[in-house]
Every structure is written in C-alpha cells, then in structure tokens.
Design an enzyme around this catalytic site. Structure first.
Site, mmCIF file in Angstrom:
data_model
loop_
_atom_site.group_PDB
_atom_site.id
_atom_site.type_symbol
_atom_site.label_atom_id
_atom_site.label_comp_id
_atom_site.label_asym_id
_atom_site.label_seq_id
_atom_site.Cartn_x
_atom_site.Cartn_y
_atom_site.Cartn_z
ATOM 1 N N ASP A 1 -13.881 14.983 -3.541
ATOM 2 C CA ASP A 1 -14.011 16.313 -4.134
ATOM 3 C C ASP A 1 -15.282 16.299 -4.973
ATOM 4 O OD1 ASP A 1 -13.433 18.913 -5.248
ATOM 5 O OD2 ASP A 1 -11.304 18.518 -4.970
ATOM 6 N N LYS B 1 -7.459 8.245 -0.970
ATOM 7 C CA LYS B 1 -8.743 8.659 -0.368
ATOM 8 C C LYS B 1 -9.317 9.922 -1.004
ATOM 9 C CE LYS B 1 -7.800 6.667 4.213
ATOM 10 N NZ LYS B 1 -6.376 6.298 4.127
ATOM 11 N N LYS C 1 0.849 -1.196 0.000
ATOM 12 C CA LYS C 1 0.000 0.000 0.000
ATOM 13 C C LYS C 1 0.886 1.247 0.000
ATOM 14 C CE LYS C 1 -2.396 1.590 3.783
ATOM 15 N NZ LYS C 1 -2.293 3.051 3.915
ATOM 16 N N THR D 1 -11.605 5.238 11.034
ATOM 17 C CA THR D 1 -11.635 4.656 12.390
ATOM 18 C C THR D 1 -11.122 5.647 13.431
ATOM 19 O OG1 THR D 1 -9.561 3.572 11.818
ATOM 20 C CG2 THR D 1 -11.539 2.211 11.779
ATOM 21 N N ARG E 1 2.982 -1.446 10.808
ATOM 22 C CA ARG E 1 4.080 -1.586 11.763
ATOM 23 C C ARG E 1 4.380 -3.005 12.258
ATOM 24 N NH1 ARG E 1 1.526 3.277 14.913
ATOM 25 N NH2 ARG E 1 -0.226 2.265 13.863
ATOM 26 N N ASP F 1 -3.481 4.406 -1.851
ATOM 27 C CA ASP F 1 -4.409 4.840 -0.805
ATOM 28 C C ASP F 1 -4.387 6.362 -0.702
ATOM 29 O OD1 ASP F 1 -5.903 5.073 1.538
ATOM 30 O OD2 ASP F 1 -4.290 4.382 2.844
HETATM 31 O O1 C5P Z 1 0.999 0.320 11.233
HETATM 32 P P1 C5P Z 1 -0.441 -0.132 11.094
HETATM 33 O O2 C5P Z 1 -0.588 -1.636 10.927
HETATM 34 O O3 C5P Z 1 -1.333 0.423 12.161
HETATM 35 O O4 C5P Z 1 -0.879 0.507 9.705
HETATM 36 C C1 C5P Z 1 -2.179 0.382 9.212
HETATM 37 C C2 C5P Z 1 -2.303 1.137 7.928
HETATM 38 O O5 C5P Z 1 -3.667 1.185 7.564
HETATM 39 C C3 C5P Z 1 -1.818 2.580 7.955
HETATM 40 O O6 C5P Z 1 -1.324 2.900 6.646
HETATM 41 C C4 C5P Z 1 -3.078 3.357 8.253
HETATM 42 O O7 C5P Z 1 -3.044 4.660 7.738
HETATM 43 C C5 C5P Z 1 -4.113 2.534 7.493
HETATM 44 N N1 C5P Z 1 -5.486 2.670 7.967
HETATM 45 C C6 C5P Z 1 -5.890 2.402 9.258
HETATM 46 N N2 C5P Z 1 -7.200 2.540 9.609
HETATM 47 C C7 C5P Z 1 -8.095 2.922 8.717
HETATM 48 C C8 C5P Z 1 -7.722 3.183 7.411
HETATM 49 C C9 C5P Z 1 -6.392 3.052 7.064
HETATM 50 O O8 C5P Z 1 -5.067 2.031 10.090
HETATM 51 N N3 C5P Z 1 -9.348 3.005 9.087
#
Ligand code: C5P
Length: 232
Positions: A64, A61, A32, A119, A211, A59
C-alpha cells in the site's frame, strides 16, 4: 540465524489449526499464518499460538502507500511475531517505511522479508498484465536487491532462485523458500519444486512446507523427515 522448517498452517479456523498442532506433543514447530487464518480469526490467533510457544511467520504480504504500510507494521510489531512480509513491488520507499514502522521503541523487530514476483505470475502475465518486459529472473533479482538496499532481511523465493539471490544480495540475506516436496510425494499445484535435501544443498535458509506435512497421514513424521533432510 539457524536453518528451520516452517509449517504453512493454511487452515480456515482456530479449531482446525489447534487440532493439527495438538498432534505435535512436546514439539513447537515454526509456523506460518497466512491471510486465510488471520482474516478468519483476527490477531488473537497470533497471540494464542505465540503463547503456546511457536515461532510465527505472519504472511500478510502488505502492499500500500508507505504511510499506511508503516502504520500497519507498527500494529503488527506489537503481536510479537518472528517474521513478516510485504511486496517488494511497493517500492523502496514503502519497504523503508515498513521497516521503520516494524521497529519497536527498544530497537527490536521481527524479520522483514519481501515477496519479489509471486510464483503464480507467469512471464507472459508479467509482460502482458504488468507491462514488465524484462526477463523474470532479472526482475526477481532486481526486486531482491531493492529489498536488501532498503534494509530488509531477505526474500521469499523459489528454491531454484535461492543461490542466485545469495549471489546478488550476500550469504546473510535470507531466502525463505516454498515449493518443497518429498522425492516420493505428490506435487499438488506446485510446478517448480525441490526436496528439503536439495533446498539445503542450494543454501535455502528456511523452507515453507504446507501440504506435504498438513495433508500427510502422519504429519509429525513428515515434519521430522523435513527436519532430518533440511536441518540435521
Ligand atoms: O502446501 P504447500 O507446501 O504448497 O504450501 C506452500 C505455502 O507457501 C502456501 O502457504 C503458499 O501460499 C506459500 N507460498 C508459495 N509460493 C510462493 C509464496 C508463498 O507456495 N511463491
């Protein structure tokens, strides 16, 4: 459409991204690319990573007026990504315009996924800042239904919502779920989390993992563990 693990490459530069991906010798994970990397490096980073053989979820998003989103999607369709997204809050007219813009002259197009409510938006913020008084789950399901009615392929949602989204929009409607953590791992700033195995059990189609893989001592092993729990 098979289940897959998508690695969130939340890096600020091309160098950091390539240094991370170079560890995956012989493997080409689905990745992503978000706003940070895209705005830092521009569309060339997408072309370069695609040329290295990765599937890409772009990604960005989009949100507009319909005409602007349609034209932007037409530009993105030329980048040959596999999946991209927009905000369902842009309305059904915007989602339909986006789909039109994204569809190439030969009829092919990347998967188009909607964000329902972020979220990070609490029920209190939704009510007080956005003046939306319905309960969060009702809003998320309504937006998911709007996305399905507009012809989109799925939604980004919490793994905890995936089952309900499939119930409302059908099993073939894709659920792309972040907020994934290993049972023995650090939750970081994610609050409502699931393990890859739990996400599989409730029917997520794709998990987005950042992460737990990017910050792992052994990212390749962490990725393999996600695959073993979620796909195999
Ligand atoms: O590091 P982590 O596993 O938390 O990363 C989750 C990824 O998913 C990040 O790129 C975050 O921006 C994205 N994301 C999220 N929750 C959402 C939409 C996207 O954590 N509702």
């Amino acid at each position: 459409m098979g289940k897959d693990v998508i690695i969130a490459c939340d890096f600020a530069s091309r160098e950091a991204t390539l240094a991370f991906l170079d560890q995956f010798t012989g493997k080409k994970p689905f990745i992503k690319i978000g706003m940070e990397l895209y705005y830092a490096e521009g569309p060339q980073i997408v072309r370069d990573l695609k040329a290295r053989g990765h599937k890409i979820f772009l990604d960005l998003k989009l949100h507009d007026i319909p005409n602007t989103v349609k034209k932007a999607m037409a530009v993105l369709s030329k980048l040959d990504v596999d999946m991209t997204n927009l905000h369902a809050a842009g309305t059904r007219t915007m989602m339909e315009a986006a789909l039109e813009g994204l569809t190439r002259p030969d009829g092919t197009r990347p998967l188009l996924i909607a964000v329902t409510q972020l979220t990070s938006t609490s029920p209190e913020a939704m009510e007080q800042d956005l003046l939306i008084e319905k309960p969060m789950d009702q809003v998320v399901m309504h937006y998911a239904k709007n996305a399905a009615l507009s012809g989109l392929d799925g939604v980004v949602c919490s793994p905890l919502e995936a089952e309900a989204v499939h119930g409302v929009c059908g099993k073939q409607f894709l659920t792309v779920t972040p907020g994934v953590r290993f049972a023995d791992g650090d939750k970081g700033d994610q609050v409502r989390v699931m393990t890859p195995a739990q996400a599989k059990a409730i029917g997520s189609d794709y998990i987005v993992v950042g992460r737990p893989i990017t910050a792992a001592a052994d990212p390749v092993a962490a990725y393999e563990r996600c695959l073993a729990e979620f796909v195999d």
